[in-house]
Design an enzyme around this catalytic site. Structure first.
Site, short mmCIF file in Angstrom:
data_model
loop_
_atom_site.label_atom_id
_atom_site.label_comp_id
_atom_site.label_asym_id
_atom_site.label_seq_id
_atom_site.Cartn_x
_atom_site.Cartn_y
_atom_site.Cartn_z
N SER A 327 0.84 -1.21 0.00
CA SER A 327 0.00 0.00 0.00
C SER A 327 0.87 1.25 0.00
CB SER A 327 -0.89 0.03 1.25
OG SER A 327 -1.78 -1.04 1.22
N ARG A 331 1.47 4.29 -3.03
CA ARG A 331 1.22 5.71 -2.74
C ARG A 331 2.48 6.54 -2.91
NH1 ARG A 331 -2.45 2.44 -0.41
NH2 ARG A 331 -4.49 3.25 0.21
N SER A 472 -13.65 0.71 2.91
CA SER A 472 -12.63 0.47 1.89
C SER A 472 -11.63 1.62 1.84
CB SER A 472 -13.28 0.31 0.51
OG SER A 472 -12.29 0.41 -0.48
N ASP A 620 -6.60 -8.22 4.51
CA ASP A 620 -5.81 -9.02 3.56
C ASP A 620 -5.24 -10.29 4.20
OD1 ASP A 620 -6.29 -7.23 1.56
OD2 ASP A 620 -4.44 -6.11 1.88
N ARG A 651 -12.27 -14.78 -1.82
CA ARG A 651 -11.36 -15.45 -0.88
C ARG A 651 -12.09 -16.38 0.10
NH1 ARG A 651 -6.91 -10.59 -0.07
NH2 ARG A 651 -5.72 -11.18 -1.92
C1 S3P Z 1 -5.58 -1.43 0.07
C2 S3P Z 1 -6.80 -1.52 0.66
C3 S3P Z 1 -7.54 -2.77 0.87
C4 S3P Z 1 -6.64 -3.98 0.69
C5 S3P Z 1 -5.75 -3.87 -0.51
C6 S3P Z 1 -4.87 -2.65 -0.41
C7 S3P Z 1 -4.95 -0.12 -0.10
O1 S3P Z 1 -8.60 -2.86 -0.06
O2 S3P Z 1 -7.41 -5.15 0.62
O3 S3P Z 1 -4.90 -5.01 -0.61
O4 S3P Z 1 -3.73 -0.07 -0.37
O5 S3P Z 1 -5.63 0.88 0.04
P1 S3P Z 1 -10.04 -2.20 0.28
O6 S3P Z 1 -9.76 -0.83 0.66
O7 S3P Z 1 -10.83 -2.29 -0.97
O8 S3P Z 1 -10.60 -3.04 1.37
#
Ligand code: S3P
Length: 745
Positions: A327, A331, A472, A620, A651
């Site tokens: 993540s 970014r 999310s 995750d 999943r």
């Molecule tokens: C992420 C947010 C999550 C996660 C993904 C990475 C991110 O998804 O499952 O692997 O980097 O913002 P959601 O925000 O859709 O739950």
């Protein structure tokens, strides 16, 4: 696949299918029935068929497949002959390739009644792959590759017959969809029959015009493009227009109404409405174009390239540094590119997901240098991105696509994002819808609000307040990022706390982010200033090592410098609730993110009810937590996790399928799962074969299961592990596992 195939009607489609079947060795014996002896002679001469006749009955002996490939009005007598043959004991499969389906099925039903036979082995089908050329010599073995094939089974169609015909068409390269015959005919009336009718009609109109020579002589590209399909076979189209009469008449009525509306706009010189109509149409056509031209290999490439063959192991020890946080890596590229100045990133995840983001920004003109996990980004500022020259390929990465949707919506250029087969199934309306509320022009052009995502640039954005319907971080981040360009304030309210890397990193780049309870806001119009980012190790990758050490007989690992941002540590909380022996050491803050060493030892785990507030904080990590649950004493129950169904795979279902293959008792719930742990026994899992469905975390979770398995676990499709954890197999082998990587690395 077939011993002997009889093609009834050697037109373009019948002959092409015959050639495709021969070339792909689906049969080596094709016979054909056609009323035209010349076609049969030609087909014999070129070796397409072994035998030809104008009499169908004589050809049917030993046939296990008959393909009806005649104009739609000619099917009735063929069904009558086939019905007679069925009465006499013919048991082969029957399918057709006709462009209308209701009338073809009606014909089969009429003969069923007439002769008292069953056409259960008849599978109505239609390949959307016609061309204006006809006849045996126009055949093309690859006519069906990457084209749609629609199957319209009725209530009595034998499912095994449908399966076999589906396989046949997939084998010649088509992508198979199932729908009712009525729906098929209505859809095709609009998308195929009406356009053909208009093309025939317009050419006809012009050819009878007094000036016809001049009209044809000076015909430009428009007429050429529009009239191409008027070169198609007249008998075939006559039959289609009559066979699909009702649906076509509706389509013509609709068309007449719209044509009249347009005429009125011209009479009234209503420029505003004319421009709006044309712009909308242009926009829609572009989206269709993206849909049609989308990278075919990403759509159809389902071949697995790599497999893990894993022998049981008992030891899992050592000090390890797992891959960089996914993540944060995404970014860092996004904000570094949009910042003023040079951003240096260390510890960058060299996995394919983060590299997709990196490539996308290179495709938009950003100079990014990479040397292993060190990345230097020469930021172009908030308005410095350039139009990409091709669709941006996001591979397997949902984060790239969703966060970039926010950025691209605010740019002065049009863009398209595509993805691999897994990403192509994931919901994108969750970002497209609120972006539209902000004024963006975003289209999800896939079947179910899925990719490709097509974005029209140059749309002014307006700040909104958005209550997210799901927890999310990707949706939150997408909107906050779009908010950087929006007029006024953009506020996102989250129903549960989700990872806050966007908020932290925006702050690190000097952008003010307001947080008020569960409301997060930015005000548009600011700038980002470059800064250096040290990416911590990914707790989501560390989770596989944590569970491995906890379930191993001889488990003791230290995981160095892992990110322990409180919005990500649900996995630690859940494992601790299950009784895992976990301690943190050397806690510190690096670049605005808390980091620590995590020490995990063999533990006797117990089943728990997972607290729902922890779900987004461990979103995750559930696949590997399910493996831990199978090794716990008693039942583990998860609720409130429906989001797991729309990750890289479903999943819940995919893990349940795999757990069952390995002998674990579990029940799938709409929003979670119940797993009956086997507790303190050596062999929780048996051996078996697992499919990971393009999902890296499924592959890694079942790898870890080998620490409590009695036999070899084979996992197919493990190349996907590279999306988040490139050196996974090497590292786990270093800790004690026996993973043999077979195939492309
Ligand atoms: C992420 C947010 C999550 C996660 C993904 C990475 C991110 O998804 O499952 O692997 O980097 O913002 P959601 O925000 O859709 O739950």
């Amino acid at each position: 696949m077939f011993q002997k195939v009889c093609i009834v009607g050697l037109g373009l489609i019948g002959a092409s299918l015959a050639q495709a079947m021969l070339d792909r060795r689906l049969t080596d014996h094709i016979v054909a029935c056609d009323f035209n002896q010349n076609s049969l002679d030609t087909a014999l001469e070129i070796g397409l068929i072994k035998h030809g006749s104008t009499d169908l009955v004589s050809l049917l002996t030993d046939c296990d497949l008959v393909v009806i490939s005649v104009p739609v009005k000619a099917v009735l007598p063929i069904f009558r002959t086939l019905g007679g043959a069925i009465k006499d004991g013919f048991t082969g499969l029957i399918t057709d390739v006709c462009s209308t389906k209701v009338n073809v099925i009606d014909a089969s039903l009429q003969i069923e009644r007439e002769l008292g036979v069953s056409f259960a082995n008849f599978v109505p089908a239609h390949p959307i792959a016609g061309a204006e050329n006809s006849g045996v010599l126009a055949r093309k073995a690859d006519l069906f590759v990457a084209h749609q094939l629609i199957i319209c089974p009725n209530k009595t169609t034998n499912p095994n017959a449908v399966k076999k015909i589906t396989e046949l068409w997939q084998n010649v390269g088509a992508s198979v969809t199932t729908m009712t015959a009525e729906r098929h005919d209505s859809v095709l009336a609009h998308t195929s029959h009406l356009p053909h009718l208009l093309a025939f009609n317009l050419v006809n109109q012009f050819s009878h015009h007094n000036d016809n020579m001049d009209i044809f002589r000076f015909a430009g590209g428009g007429f050429r493009d529009f009239s191409r399909i008027a070169g198609s076979d007249p008998t075939m189209w006559h039959d289609i227009f009559l066979a699909n009469k009702t649906a076509i008449l509706h389509a013509i009525d609709d068309y007449e109404k719209h044509l009249n509306d347009f005429k009125q706009l011209i009479i009234n010189e209503n420029s505003e409405k004319i421009i709006a109509k044309l712009t909308d149409a242009r926009h829609a056509r572009r989206h269709f174009g993206h849909m049609l031209n989308q990278n075919k290999s990403t759509q159809t490439d389902n071949t697995m390239k790599q497999t893990y063959i894993i022998k049981p192991a008992h030891k899992f020890t050592g000090t390890h540094t797992v891959a960089g946080d996914k993540s944060i890596s995404h970014r860092s590229i996004m904000f570094g590119s949009l910042a003023k100045g040079v951003t240096t990133v260390t510890g960058f995840l060299e996995g394919e997901d983060a590299l997709s983001t990196l490539q996308a920004f290179r495709d938009m003109g950003v100079n990014i240098e990479r040397n292993g996990d060190k990345v230097v980004i020469h930021g172009v500022g908030m308005n410095g991105l350039k139009a990409p020259t091709k669709p941006l390929d996001m591979g397997n990465s949902g984060t790239s696509m969703r966060l970039l949707a926010g950025i691209l919506s605010a740019q002065g250029f049009d863009s398209v994002m595509i993805g691999d087969p897994s990403l192509s199934k994931r919901p994108m309306e969750r970002v497209a819808k609120p972006l539209r509320e902000m004024g963006a022009k975003v289209q999800t052009t896939g079947e179910k609000g899925t990719p490709p995502v097509s974005i029209t640039g140059n749309q002014p954005l307006q700040g909104i307040t958005y209550n997210m319907p799901m927890a999310s971080a990707q949706v939150k981040s997408c909107l906050l990022i779009a908010g950087l360009w929006a007029n006024g304030k953009t506020t996102v309210t989250e129903p549960e706390v989700t990872r806050d890397h966007t908020e932290r990193m925006l702050t690190a780049f000097g952008y003010k982010v307001e947080k008020n309870g569960n409301e997060i806001s930015v005000i548009g119009g600011g700038e980002l200033t470059a800064c250096d980012i040290a990416v911590p190790a990914d707790i989501s990758s560390a989770a596989f090592f944590m569970v491995a050490a906890a379930i191993a007989k001889d488990g003791d690992v230290t995981l160095s410098k892992v990110g322990i941002n409180p919005t990500r540590t649900g996995v630690i909380d859940i494992l601790k609730l299950m009784g895992a022996d976990i301690t943190l050491a050397n806690e510190t803050i690096v670049g605005g993110e808390p980091v620590a060493d995590i020490i995990v030892k063999s533990s006797k785990l117990k089943g728990i009810e997972i607290p729902e507030h922890l779900v987004p904080l461990a979103i995750d990590e559930f696949p590997v937590l399910f493996v831990a649950s199978a090794c716990a004493t008693g039942k583990t129950v998860l609720h409130g996790a429906e989001e797991l169904r729309v990750k890289e795979s479903d999943r819940i279902q995919v893990m349940a399928d795999g757990l069952k293959v390995l002998g674990v008792d579990c029940t799938v719930l709409d929003d979670g799962i119940e797993i009956i742990g086997k507790g303190d026994v050596d062999n929780v899992f048996g051996g078996g074969e697992i499919e990971c469905h393009h999902d890296h975390r499924i592959a890694m979770s079942f790898t870890v299961a080998s620490l409590r398995a009695s036999d070899t676990i084979t996992i197919h499709g493990t190349e996907t592990v590279n999306t988040s954890f490139p050196n996974f197999a090497g590292l786990v082998n270093g800790a004690g596992l026996n993973v043999d990587v077979v195939g492309e690395i």
